[in-house]
Structure formats: C-alpha cells, structure tokens
Motif scaffolding. Structure first.
Motif, PDB file in Angstrom:
ATOM      1  N   GLY A   1      60.803  39.236  40.606  1.00 21.03           N
ATOM      2  CA  GLY A   1      59.728  38.830  39.706  1.00 21.03           C
ATOM      3  C   GLY A   1      58.442  39.607  39.860  1.00 21.03           C
ATOM      4  O   GLY A   1      57.411  39.206  39.336  1.00 21.03           O
ATOM      5  N   THR A   2      58.464  40.714  40.572  1.00 23.76           N
ATOM      6  CA  THR A   2      57.236  41.467  40.835  1.00 23.76           C
ATOM      7  C   THR A   2      56.815  42.284  39.628  1.00 23.76           C
ATOM      8  O   THR A   2      57.632  42.992  39.033  1.00 23.76           O
ATOM      9  N   GLN A   3      55.566  42.194  39.279  1.00 24.15           N
ATOM     10  CA  GLN A   3      54.983  43.058  38.242  1.00 24.15           C
ATOM     11  C   GLN A   3      54.642  44.396  38.873  1.00 24.15           C
ATOM     12  O   GLN A   3      53.976  44.456  39.907  1.00 24.15           O
ATOM     13  N   ILE A   4      55.084  45.470  38.248  1.00 26.32           N
ATOM     14  CA  ILE A   4      54.821  46.812  38.758  1.00 26.32           C
ATOM     15  C   ILE A   4      53.889  47.532  37.797  1.00 26.32           C
ATOM     16  O   ILE A   4      54.199  47.659  36.610  1.00 26.32           O
ATOM     17  N   ILE A   5      52.775  47.974  38.282  1.00 25.05           N
ATOM     18  CA  ILE A   5      51.818  48.724  37.469  1.00 25.05           C
ATOM     19  C   ILE A   5      51.793  50.154  37.973  1.00 25.05           C
ATOM     20  O   ILE A   5      51.415  50.420  39.120  1.00 25.05           O
ATOM     21  N   ASP A   6      52.236  51.079  37.128  1.00 24.68           N
ATOM     22  CA  ASP A   6      52.182  52.500  37.447  1.00 24.68           C
ATOM     23  C   ASP A   6      50.803  53.014  37.038  1.00 24.68           C
ATOM     24  O   ASP A   6      50.470  53.051  35.845  1.00 24.68           O
ATOM     25  N   LEU A   7      49.998  53.390  38.014  1.00 26.55           N
ATOM     26  CA  LEU A   7      48.620  53.814  37.741  1.00 26.55           C
ATOM     27  C   LEU A   7      48.528  55.212  37.149  1.00 26.55           C
ATOM     28  O   LEU A   7      47.463  55.607  36.656  1.00 26.55           O
ATOM     29  N   LEU A   8      49.618  55.976  37.236  1.00 26.12           N
ATOM     30  CA  LEU A   8      49.630  57.327  36.675  1.00 26.12           C
ATOM     31  C   LEU A   8      48.458  58.165  37.180  1.00 26.12           C
ATOM     32  O   LEU A   8      47.833  58.909  36.431  1.00 26.12           O
ATOM     33  N   GLY A   9      48.163  58.000  38.468  1.00 27.28           N
ATOM     34  CA  GLY A   9      47.121  58.807  39.092  1.00 27.28           C
ATOM     35  C   GLY A   9      45.722  58.267  38.976  1.00 27.28           C
ATOM     36  O   GLY A   9      44.783  58.835  39.545  1.00 27.28           O
ATOM     37  N   ARG A  10      45.556  57.174  38.275  1.00 29.74           N
ATOM     38  CA  ARG A  10      44.212  56.641  38.104  1.00 29.74           C
ATOM     39  C   ARG A  10      43.613  56.193  39.446  1.00 29.74           C
ATOM     40  O   ARG A  10      44.324  55.856  40.387  1.00 29.74           O
ATOM     41  N   THR A  11      42.288  56.127  39.456  1.00 29.13           N
ATOM     42  CA  THR A  11      41.547  55.702  40.649  1.00 29.13           C
ATOM     43  C   THR A  11      41.292  54.200  40.598  1.00 29.13           C
ATOM     44  O   THR A  11      40.907  53.652  39.566  1.00 29.13           O
ATOM     45  N   VAL A  12      41.499  53.567  41.741  1.00 27.52           N
ATOM     46  CA  VAL A  12      41.228  52.147  41.894  1.00 27.52           C
ATOM     47  C   VAL A  12      40.162  51.971  42.960  1.00 27.52           C
ATOM     48  O   VAL A  12      40.233  52.580  44.034  1.00 27.52           O
ATOM     49  N   THR A  13      39.158  51.167  42.682  1.00 20.36           N
ATOM     50  CA  THR A  13      38.133  50.825  43.670  1.00 20.36           C
ATOM     51  C   THR A  13      38.058  49.308  43.785  1.00 20.36           C
ATOM     52  O   THR A  13      38.585  48.585  42.930  1.00 20.36           O
ATOM     53  N   PRO A  14      37.405  48.812  44.817  1.00 20.64           N
ATOM     54  CA  PRO A  14      37.120  47.376  44.824  1.00 20.64           C
ATOM     55  C   PRO A  14      36.322  46.987  43.583  1.00 20.64           C
ATOM     56  O   PRO A  14      35.611  47.815  42.990  1.00 20.64           O
ATOM     57  N   GLY A  15      36.437  45.745  43.183  1.00 17.89           N
ATOM     58  CA  GLY A  15      35.611  45.266  42.085  1.00 17.89           C
ATOM     59  C   GLY A  15      34.142  45.412  42.419  1.00 17.89           C
ATOM     60  O   GLY A  15      33.723  45.230  43.564  1.00 17.89           O
ATOM     61  N   LEU A  16      33.350  45.744  41.414  1.00 22.83           N
ATOM     62  CA  LEU A  16      31.916  45.910  41.619  1.00 22.83           C
ATOM     63  C   LEU A  16      31.252  44.541  41.764  1.00 22.83           C
ATOM     64  O   LEU A  16      31.615  43.590  41.073  1.00 22.83           O
ATOM     65  N   ILE A  17      30.306  44.462  42.679  1.00 26.73           N
ATOM     66  CA  ILE A  17      29.548  43.235  42.913  1.00 26.73           C
ATOM     67  C   ILE A  17      28.130  43.455  42.417  1.00 26.73           C
ATOM     68  O   ILE A  17      27.400  44.298  42.957  1.00 26.73           O
ATOM     69  N   ASP A  18      27.752  42.738  41.372  1.00 28.49           N
ATOM     70  CA  ASP A  18      26.389  42.835  40.837  1.00 28.49           C
ATOM     71  C   ASP A  18      25.527  41.871  41.639  1.00 28.49           C
ATOM     72  O   ASP A  18      25.529  40.659  41.417  1.00 28.49           O
ATOM     73  N   ALA A  19      24.779  42.430  42.587  1.00 27.57           N
ATOM     74  CA  ALA A  19      24.093  41.615  43.589  1.00 27.57           C
ATOM     75  C   ALA A  19      22.780  41.015  43.111  1.00 27.57           C
ATOM     76  O   ALA A  19      22.142  40.276  43.863  1.00 27.57           O
ATOM     77  N   HIS A  20      22.389  41.300  41.894  1.00 28.20           N
ATOM     78  CA  HIS A  20      21.172  40.674  41.334  1.00 28.20           C
ATOM     79  C   HIS A  20      21.248  40.784  39.823  1.00 28.20           C
ATOM     80  O   HIS A  20      20.952  41.831  39.234  1.00 28.20           O
ATOM     81  N   CYS A  21      21.681  39.706  39.206  1.00 30.39           N
ATOM     82  CA  CYS A  21      21.649  39.634  37.753  1.00 30.39           C
ATOM     83  C   CYS A  21      21.412  38.181  37.378  1.00 30.39           C
ATOM     84  O   CYS A  21      21.267  37.320  38.247  1.00 30.39           O
ATOM     85  N   HIS A  22      21.366  37.919  36.097  1.00 23.61           N
ATOM     86  CA  HIS A  22      21.075  36.577  35.611  1.00 23.61           C
ATOM     87  C   HIS A  22      22.107  36.261  34.529  1.00 23.61           C
ATOM     88  O   HIS A  22      21.819  36.349  33.336  1.00 23.61           O
ATOM     89  N   LEU A  23      23.308  35.939  34.977  1.00 19.85           N
ATOM     90  CA  LEU A  23      24.435  35.815  34.062  1.00 19.85           C
ATOM     91  C   LEU A  23      24.142  34.824  32.948  1.00 19.85           C
ATOM     92  O   LEU A  23      24.387  35.109  31.769  1.00 19.85           O
ATOM     93  N   SER A  24      23.624  33.654  33.284  1.00 19.19           N
ATOM     94  CA  SER A  24      23.404  32.650  32.248  1.00 19.19           C
ATOM     95  C   SER A  24      22.321  33.093  31.267  1.00 19.19           C
ATOM     96  O   SER A  24      22.385  32.762  30.079  1.00 19.19           O
ATOM     97  N   ALA A  25      21.332  33.836  31.736  1.00 18.89           N
ATOM     98  CA  ALA A  25      20.322  34.375  30.818  1.00 18.89           C
ATOM     99  C   ALA A  25      20.950  35.393  29.870  1.00 18.89           C
ATOM    100  O   ALA A  25      20.586  35.468  28.686  1.00 18.89           O
ATOM    101  N   CYS A  26      21.902  36.186  30.378  1.00 21.02           N
ATOM    102  CA  CYS A  26      22.607  37.123  29.505  1.00 21.02           C
ATOM    103  C   CYS A  26      23.315  36.371  28.382  1.00 21.02           C
ATOM    104  O   CYS A  26      23.366  36.826  27.239  1.00 21.02           O
ATOM    105  N   GLY A  27      23.859  35.196  28.716  1.00 16.43           N
ATOM    106  CA  GLY A  27      24.592  34.420  27.735  1.00 16.43           C
ATOM    107  C   GLY A  27      23.725  33.732  26.703  1.00 16.43           C
ATOM    108  O   GLY A  27      24.247  33.176  25.725  1.00 16.43           O
ATOM    109  N   LEU A  28      22.419  33.735  26.884  1.00 13.39           N
ATOM    110  CA  LEU A  28      21.503  33.121  25.913  1.00 13.39           C
ATOM    111  C   LEU A  28      21.045  34.105  24.848  1.00 13.39           C
ATOM    112  O   LEU A  28      20.522  33.688  23.801  1.00 13.39           O
TER     113      LEU A  28
END
Length: 594
Positions: free
Chosen positions: A111-138
């Motif tokens: 049952g394993t999903q296999i994703i062939d990246l075809l050479g693409r680069t993978v990094t950790p997810g970016l952490i936005d250490a100072h934003c105002h998400l709910s204000a963006c949604g307004l």
C-alpha cells in the motif's frame, strides 16, 4: 545545473504512484488528470466543536512498510552536518528513514505511495516565524484590499474605497488595509472625503501602526482640534490644529476601532480568517507559521476553536498581544482557561510593542519622522508585563524598530531573567531593525532570538534612509553580524504587513540586500542561500522550541517538506524570487500540489 533542473515536467511526470493509493493519492489517468488529491484541507467553519484531546506525537517504527516514499531526488536535510540524500520514507506522519533510493525502496509495501521526484530538490517545510495569518485572511473581506504595490497611488486607494462605498449602505463603516506612504506623504481625510461623504472610513496602513480616517469618522469619534492626543498615539494635525485624518499608533487607532460594528470581526469571521489563508501559505512552501500579533481574546478563541476542530492543515504557533498595561490583569489566567494545544496549534506566550510606526520609531538620536522619542510602552510597565509572562513560564516577543526600542526590550528581558532565572527562555525580539553595538552583544549574552525580515530592506529602506539618514539605514538588520556572533536568527514574511508573503522573497532579500529603488544596503551583511534556508527552517523551529520535531528532514521528525520545481541552491540569484513549489506535505499529507 543538471538537466533535471533545466527541463519542465508535466503533472503526469511528477507523481508516479504504485500500489494502493494511500492518503488520498490516486493513479494517474490518461489525459493529464490530477495525480494526487489534497489530503488535508480545512473543514467548513461550522463543523461541530470536539472536546479538547491532546494526542501524543506518533513514533516511527523501523521495519514497517512506509506510507509514502519519495525517491530519485535531491533531499536537502538541513541537519547539523547539512547532509543530502536521495530518498525519504514517511510513516504515521513522521519521517521514517532518510537515505539512498535502494534502501528506501526496500521500505515500500503493497500500500505504499511512491513519488518519483525526477531529480527535484526537497527541503524541510518553510517556517514563517513572524506573520499574522488571521489578518491575512481578513484582506478582501471584510477589509478593502489597499495593499502596495498593487495600490500604488492615492488615486488607486480612492478607487478601492469608492468600489466598496458603492455596495455599502450609507452610514455603515468601510474598512481597508494596506496603504503605504503615497507620493511622499500620507493620505489624509481630504483624500478620502470626496469618495465617502456618507460612510465612515478607516484604512490601516500596511505596517499596521498608522491609519487614515475621513471627516465623518472623526466626527463620530468626537476627535477635533481640542481633542488631546491619547498617550503615545497621535492625531496628525493641520496648521489650525484640526486633525487631518492621519492617525498613528494603536491608542489613537483604537478610538475608531471601538466604533466598528460588533459583527464586523465576530468569532465566525475570525475563524474563517484562520481557515482561508492556509492553502495559500502551503502553496508557497510554508508548513508552519507563528502569528506574533494575535490581538484580542476573540482572535485567541478563534485560533483555539479551529485547533480543537482539527481544521489546521499547516502548523500554527500564536502569541497574544498586550497593547496596554491594564490588559495584564487576569490575562494569563484567561489564556490558560481557553488554551488548546496539539501538534498543529499552540500558545507560546505574549507579544509587546516597544515602538510602532516607522515614522515614530523610538531611537536614541533624533530622526526626521513624526516623533523619535515616543515608546509605545513605558519602560516600567513593559518590565512588569514581560516579567509576569516570564514568571509564568511563557516566551515573550517584543516588536522593535529603532535602537532605543531594542534597548528597552533588552532591559525588560534582562530584568525578568535576573529576577527569576530560567533555563533558556528564548525570549524574542521581532524585526530588530536598528541595533547599537552594545545591544548586539546583549542579544548574544541574553540568548535572545532575533526574528527578522530582510524584506523590510527591499520594501522600506528608501523611506528609512529619508527618516533615519544614510548611516543608520546602512546599519539596519545586520544578519551577517548576528550569524558571526552566534545569535539565533529566524526569518519570516511579516505578512500582511509586508508586500510579499512568500518565503522566496525573504530568501532573495536575505541574499540581495537592495531597496525597492535598487540601492544596496550594507551588502557585506548578506546571507548565503544555505544560511537563509536554515534560518527559515531550523531557525524558525528553534524560535518555537521545536527543533527536535521539525525544521530538518531527519528520522523521527514531522514529515513536513517542500518539493521545489527548481533547485534553490543552483538557480541564479535573481531567480530565487520566482521559485515555485510543486508539492507541499505536512505530517506526510499533501496540502498543496500543482
């Protein structure tokens, strides 16, 4: 650059799935159909509230078949040795194994999903250490979108306000957000009155520390030539002392906010403002955000409600804002009574503002703005409030623009730490735009985390140069100095208080320290792409006490990752700003794909 990074792949090429499709992924069909369904999307805000249950983090089990494997890629782990790999195995929302293709393929099962990246680069997810998400949604609704650079002139802003006035019943408020200083000056009531004779109007600037109101709003608030300035707020005035409609800092802005209808920003609106922007942030590669300006207890309740209902698809940390010393009474107890916490939502502590608008940045020497010696908090009050949260075991963050504001913030942090020593509280200074040499050393000595936004240089260095002068402008945001001194840095967007919300703009501005008019600002302070990427991943994790859970692609950490169309490490510097994200995963679930 390898041929993998030169060519453009189709959707059909990107995900090659085998076996049963887990987590919502499905086999590709002929005709270029979508290859994987999103497996994490916010549920409707009306979902029934579930009782709070804190689930412990799952543990990866070596030897069991992976849920998903990613192979044939360039995995930038961002671990301590900056190692790279070819493949990843994901299990139960965590990274199960990092290694080469052969070893990772052995971890696949029926049952394993296999994703062939075809050479693409993978990094950790970016952490936005100072934003105002709910204000963006307004922005857009309920706030008229007046954001620069799309709204570039006063005429542009007038047109935006006029559009909303045309569909708003007379007498009702029209609220907007996003303007910057136009045409060498701030807008005034004389710019707004012609398009809004029968509607009170308030439009907040992009930084959030100034606004403009029209004559009707002034009349409704009872603000006139004889009205004194409210504490550290300011009503900007004409020669006859009449207010010109421009207002500065929250004590002045709050006088008008209190007149807004109660349903403008009610709990349902707040909850939707948290739900709506998550997909956009995921599309930019952001897997975690830190809202450092969660103002108001309704907003706090909205965040906790969304968390309880398991509607977060990216991870959130929030800090409650206190604007006045009077708000301290009972605040910690109230937060404790309502708080909710799991791997997708938690309260970190409190946010304070040592100074506010750029034009009133609190500096040690005079500048050419509106005021240079106007701190938002009195030093003794800030000391008391910071100490209260410190004593309760929380983290604090303090907004600073000018160097005197930085000094005041450091005084408050040092006072709290001296009175009640705590091991590594990781208190934060946000922005930290202008620092003295002594302040830089104190930041190091106190273990302060610097949460900064190099996009401030790109957006506002030209204005800062006019207000502070060239010498101080060239000393802004000294990232190289912090790095060389070993001061922890995390990077962020400050969305929506900046024109650009995406990490790509932040990475670019960290490397190319140029103003909007292309004037270089202390280029010797530039970061490398690896340093900027680290500060935007592990730096953000460290700032949130989460470096053992996320920020790098290592076994046992959250499976939060980004698949880039091109390699951020090899594209031309000018192309970093245009990097696109093909796939974003949070906890092993697809939250964005092209």
């Amino acid at each position: 650059m390898s041929q993998h990074h030169k060519q453009r792949f189709t959707r059909r090429d990107f995900l090659k799935l085998s076996g049963a499709a887990l987590g919502g992924a499905s086999l590709a069909c002929a005709g270029g159909k979508k290859l994987a369904e999103l497996t994490a999307t916010p549920a409707p805000a009306t979902t029934a509230v579930q009782p709070p249950v804190v689930q412990p983090a799952a543990t990866a089990i070596p030897g069991e078949a992976a849920d998903t494997i990613l192979v044939n890629g360039n995995i930038v782990t961002m671990d301590a040795s900056r190692s790279t790999a070819k493949a990843l195995a994901l299990k139960n929302g965590l990274i199960q194994f990092v290694g080469d293709d052969e070893a990772v393929r052995l971890m696949s099962g029926e049952g394993t999903q296999i994703i062939d990246l075809l050479g693409r680069t993978v990094t950790p997810g970016l952490i936005d250490a100072h934003c105002h998400l709910s204000a963006c949604g307004l922005i857009g609704d309920p706030y008229v979108d007046c954001n620069w650079p799309a709204v570039f002139t006063i005429a542009d802003m007038q047109a935006k306000v006029a559009e909303r006035v045309a569909v708003t019943p007379p007498g009702e408020w029209v609220i907007g957000s996003g303007w910057v200083t136009f045409e060498g000056r701030s807008p005034t009531k004389h710019d707004i009155d012609p398009v809004s004779p029968n509607h009170p109007v308030m439009v907040i600037n992009q930084g959030g520390h100034m606004a403009v109101v029209n004559s009707l709003a002034l009349e409704m608030a009872g603000v006139n030539a004889s009205t004194p300035d409210p504490g550290n707020g300011r009503f900007l005035r004409e020669d006859n002392n009449e207010p010109n409609g421009a207002i500065m800092n929250h004590p002045a802005m709050d006088i008008f906010r209190r007149l807004w209808p109660t349903d403008l920003l009610d709990l349902e609106v707040m909850e939707n403002s948290i739900l709506n922007p998550q997909a956009k942030f995921a599309s930019m590669g952001v897997t975690s955000f830190q809202d450092n300006y969660a103002r108001g207890m309704d907003r706090m309740e909205a965040y906790f409600n969304v968390g309880r209902r398991k509607q977060m698809t990216i991870r959130g940390m929030i800090m409650n804002v206190l604007e006045y010393i009077q708000e301290l009474d009972g605040r910690i107890e109230a937060l404790e009574a309502m708080r909710y916490e799991d791997d997708y939502m938690h309260l970190a502590g409190a946010k304070f503002q040592a100074d506010g608008a750029l034009e009133a940045s609190y500096t040690n020497e005079p500048h050419d703005g509106i005021a240079w010696n106007l701190p938002i908090w009195k030093p003794q009050d800030l000391n008391e409030a910071v100490a209260a949260f410190h004593d309760a075991g929380y983290q604090v963050s303090i907004h600073t623009g000018g160097d005197a504001a930085v000094d005041m913030a450091l005084d408050a942090i040092e006072n709290a730490m001296n009175k009640n020593p705590r091991s590594e509280p990781r208190h934060r200074i946000e922005h930290s735009v202008l620092n003295t040499d002594r302040a830089l050393q104190r930041e190091k000595d106190l273990g302060v985390v610097i949460s900064t936004q190099p996009t401030i240089i790109r957006a506002f260095a030209d204005a800062i140069g006019r207000i502070w002068g060239e010498e101080r402008m060239q000393r802004m945001i000294p990232t190289r100095t912090w790095l060389d001194m070993g001061v922890p840095i995390c990077l962020s967007s400050d969305a929506p208080s900046m024109p650009w919300w995406d990490p790509q703009s932040t990475l670019f501005a960290s490397i190319v320290r140029a103003s909007f008019s292309k004037n270089l600002v202390s280029p010797e302070q530039a970061m490398t792409i690896d340093e900027a990427m680290y500060a935007h991943t592990m730096g953000g994790a460290y700032a949130d006490f989460a470096e053992n859970k996320k920020g790098s692609l290592e076994a046992g950490k959250f499976a939060d990752l980004v698949v880039w169309r091109d390699n951020p490490y090899t594209v031309a510097t000018q192309d970093i700003i245009n990097l696109s994200v093909d796939l974003t995963m949070v906890g092993g679930k697809v939250v964005h794909q092209v």
